[in-house]
Design a protein around this motif. Structure first.
Motif, mmCIF file in Angstrom:
data_model
loop_
_atom_site.group_PDB
_atom_site.id
_atom_site.type_symbol
_atom_site.label_atom_id
_atom_site.label_comp_id
_atom_site.label_asym_id
_atom_site.label_seq_id
_atom_site.Cartn_x
_atom_site.Cartn_y
_atom_site.Cartn_z
ATOM 1 N N ARG A 1 57.321 33.914 52.196
ATOM 2 C CA ARG A 1 58.321 34.225 52.624
ATOM 3 C C ARG A 1 58.692 35.986 52.754
ATOM 4 O O ARG A 1 59.283 36.253 53.741
ATOM 5 C CB ARG A 1 59.275 33.954 51.329
ATOM 6 N N ARG A 2 58.068 36.686 51.997
ATOM 7 C CA ARG A 2 57.868 38.064 51.880
ATOM 8 C C ARG A 2 57.408 38.763 53.321
ATOM 9 O O ARG A 2 58.138 39.636 53.634
ATOM 10 C CB ARG A 2 57.522 38.604 50.641
ATOM 11 N N ALA A 3 56.558 38.020 53.994
ATOM 12 C CA ALA A 3 55.825 38.549 54.917
ATOM 13 C C ALA A 3 56.670 38.186 56.143
ATOM 14 O O ALA A 3 56.431 39.125 57.310
ATOM 15 C CB ALA A 3 54.244 37.950 55.006
ATOM 16 N N PHE A 4 57.589 37.460 56.218
ATOM 17 C CA PHE A 4 58.536 37.210 57.550
ATOM 18 C C PHE A 4 59.865 37.691 57.252
ATOM 19 O O PHE A 4 60.797 37.166 58.044
ATOM 20 C CB PHE A 4 58.112 35.885 57.872
ATOM 21 N N THR A 5 60.311 38.455 56.496
ATOM 22 C CA THR A 5 61.666 38.970 56.325
ATOM 23 C C THR A 5 61.991 39.838 57.437
ATOM 24 O O THR A 5 61.169 40.394 58.257
ATOM 25 C CB THR A 5 61.865 39.797 54.834
ATOM 26 N N PRO A 6 63.259 39.792 57.790
ATOM 27 C CA PRO A 6 63.841 40.741 59.045
ATOM 28 C C PRO A 6 63.187 42.125 59.093
ATOM 29 O O PRO A 6 62.777 42.640 59.778
ATOM 30 C CB PRO A 6 65.256 40.579 58.849
ATOM 31 N N ARG A 7 63.213 42.521 57.756
ATOM 32 C CA ARG A 7 62.679 43.949 57.312
ATOM 33 C C ARG A 7 61.063 44.182 57.756
ATOM 34 O O ARG A 7 60.820 45.279 58.287
ATOM 35 C CB ARG A 7 63.090 44.423 55.959
ATOM 36 N N ALA A 8 60.410 43.210 57.201
ATOM 37 C CA ALA A 8 59.129 43.293 57.572
ATOM 38 C C ALA A 8 58.836 43.249 59.030
ATOM 39 O O ALA A 8 58.064 44.025 59.524
ATOM 40 C CB ALA A 8 58.524 41.931 56.572
ATOM 41 N N VAL A 9 59.714 42.193 59.615
ATOM 42 C CA VAL A 9 59.336 42.018 61.098
ATOM 43 C C VAL A 9 59.509 43.402 61.854
ATOM 44 O O VAL A 9 58.839 43.660 62.729
ATOM 45 C CB VAL A 9 60.016 40.790 61.549
ATOM 46 N N ALA A 10 60.611 44.060 61.380
ATOM 47 C CA ALA A 10 61.079 45.546 61.989
ATOM 48 C C ALA A 10 59.974 46.071 61.820
ATOM 49 O O ALA A 10 59.707 47.122 63.020
ATOM 50 C CB ALA A 10 62.537 45.499 61.585
ATOM 51 N N ARG A 11 59.269 46.344 60.965
ATOM 52 C CA ARG A 11 58.040 47.371 60.774
ATOM 53 C C ARG A 11 57.104 46.708 61.689
ATOM 54 O O ARG A 11 56.167 47.925 62.141
ATOM 55 C CB ARG A 11 57.568 47.223 59.375
ATOM 56 N N TRP A 12 56.838 45.736 62.297
ATOM 57 C CA TRP A 12 56.094 45.390 63.394
ATOM 58 C C TRP A 12 56.400 45.720 64.710
ATOM 59 O O TRP A 12 55.555 45.753 65.541
ATOM 60 C CB TRP A 12 55.591 44.085 63.183
#
Length: 407
Positions: A100-111
């Motif tokens: 779950r933590r890997a695919f949060t909107p915030r995490a994805v935004a960093r990519w």
């Protein structure tokens, strides 16, 4: 979704484009039948479908119980009871927490920056210098393959086998069972070795994060972790490839006037991506299937315990009570309610934010680079990628106005 395995000498079936699929008007839950004729309940109104997908009294695991309906005789990853999507309750939550933590909107935004750089590298590639070109081979397939490979730290050998594994993992039953079995055995062995390698030498990739999270969570069977890794490999690129190919067929074939608007700004491209995801199914089978573990009232109708329920997300996404006809096909109008294309509730697709970002960046930057992009053959000439549970163009020839437009 798996690739093509067609013979050029055999004409492809004349299939409608997925954006042209017809949907009946949604209504109250009613008795229906699965493709094999076994009984089911059809749920089609937006609030009813959301209830089924969110209510813990409707589950996936019971579909694979000894007295389950036997959804498909076709072997494949989607019918693996160890797959996270086919788990319910505490077991499902343990698996989901590992990712779950890997695919949060915030995490994805960093990519976003490095995904955008992959898009630009592909647009600068030699394959897009003169038309006509096959946009599937040059863009819609290599983009998601490159993204998931970087996220998971996959080497060139894995990238070369990815399409083969996808074809058999999502087989629709048209492949020989022993061939599918051999491909999935090879794929599972790859997933197990990938997990073992990351345990020996962790990195900064998703698989290493999965290993650490699973060890901290505890109690997760290794077979479920292998299934999760394999699901990420094939699902992480296949759905995006399918979305891109079908979206380009729709935009260039029927909405050419909207194409330049995608390049105006990222917000416009993002809104259009949301609408395209909402309107165009991944495949011909629109239902998300659950089983009632007790009597449940849905939309004023009592669905009995043990019943198989088909939650038709395609019909629900066109429910006029939620999505008015006036804006349903307006690509630049924000959605009136969350789309059900990624599901809802406990099984909501973890990769939804990543898929949306890839589609947004791909369409927006492709339109900016090639404002005169157009189909180089009639839409009816499209050859479909068949043999799997979803479909998209196997090949899509495009060209553009001007010499290397936008370069």
């Amino acid at each position: 979704m798996p690739p093509a395995f067609t013979d050029d000498s055999v004409p492809a079936p004349l299939l409608p484009a997925l954006h042209r699929m017809e949907f009946a008007a949604p209504g109250p839950p009613r008795p229906a039948a699965l493709p094999d004729g076994s009984p089911a309940w059809l749920v089609s109104r937006y609030p009813d479908v959301r209830q089924v997908l969110q209510d813990s009294r409707f589950g996936r695991a019971q579909l694979y119980a000894p007295d389950g309906p036997g959804l498909s005789a076709a072997p494949g990853l989607v019918n693996d009871p160890d797959l996270m999507f086919n788990q319910d309750g505490p077991g499902h939550l343990r698996l989901r927490r590992t990712m779950r933590r890997a695919f949060t909107p915030r995490a994805v935004a960093r990519w976003r920056p490095w995904i955008a750089s992959i898009v630009e590298q592909l647009l600068d590639g030699p394959g897009l210098r003169t038309g006509p070109v096959d946009i599937v081979a040059e863009f819609t397939l290599p983009l998601p393959v490159a993204v998931i490979s970087r996220l998971m730290g996959l080497d060139a050998a894995a990238r070369e086998r990815m399409r083969h594994w996808s074809e058999h993992a999502f087989s629709d039953g048209s492949h020989e069972g022993d061939v599918v079995g051999a491909a999935l055995a090879e794929f599972s062995a790859f997933g197990a070795e990938l997990l073992a390698a990351r345990r020996r030498e962790p990195g900064d990739d998703l698989v290493s994060g999965l290993v650490l999270a699973a060890d901290a969570e505890g109690g997760i069977p290794e077979a479920q972790l292998v299934s999760l890794v394999c699901g990420l490999v094939v699902g992480g690129h296949d759905s995006t490839m399918t979305m891109l190919g079908n979206s380009l067929l729709y935009l260039l074939g029927e909405r050419p006037g909207d194409w330049p608007r995608l390049a105006l700004d990222e917000e416009s491209a993002g809104t259009a991506a949301d609408r395209l995801i909402h309107l165009i199914p991944l495949g011909d089978d629109r239902g998300s299937i659950r089983r009632a573990c007790e009597d449940v009232a849905v939309g004023g109708v009592l669905v009995p315990a043990g019943a198989v329920v088909v939650a038709d997300c395609g019909m629900a996404n066109r429910d006029p009570a939620v999505f008015p006809a006036a804006t349903l096909d307006d690509l630049f109008a924000p959605l009136e309610a969350p789309t059900l294309s990624f599901g809802a509730g406990p099984h909501y697709c973890l990769g939804a934010w990543l898929a949306r970002l890839e589609l947004q960046l791909a369409l927006g930057r492709l339109a900016a680079r090639f404002p005169g992009l157009r189909l180089a053959e009639p839409p009816d000439a499209v050859r479909w990628r068949l043999g799997t549970t979803s479909r998209s163009p196997e090949r899509l020839l495009v060209t553009w106005q001007g010499d290397g437009a936008g370069r």
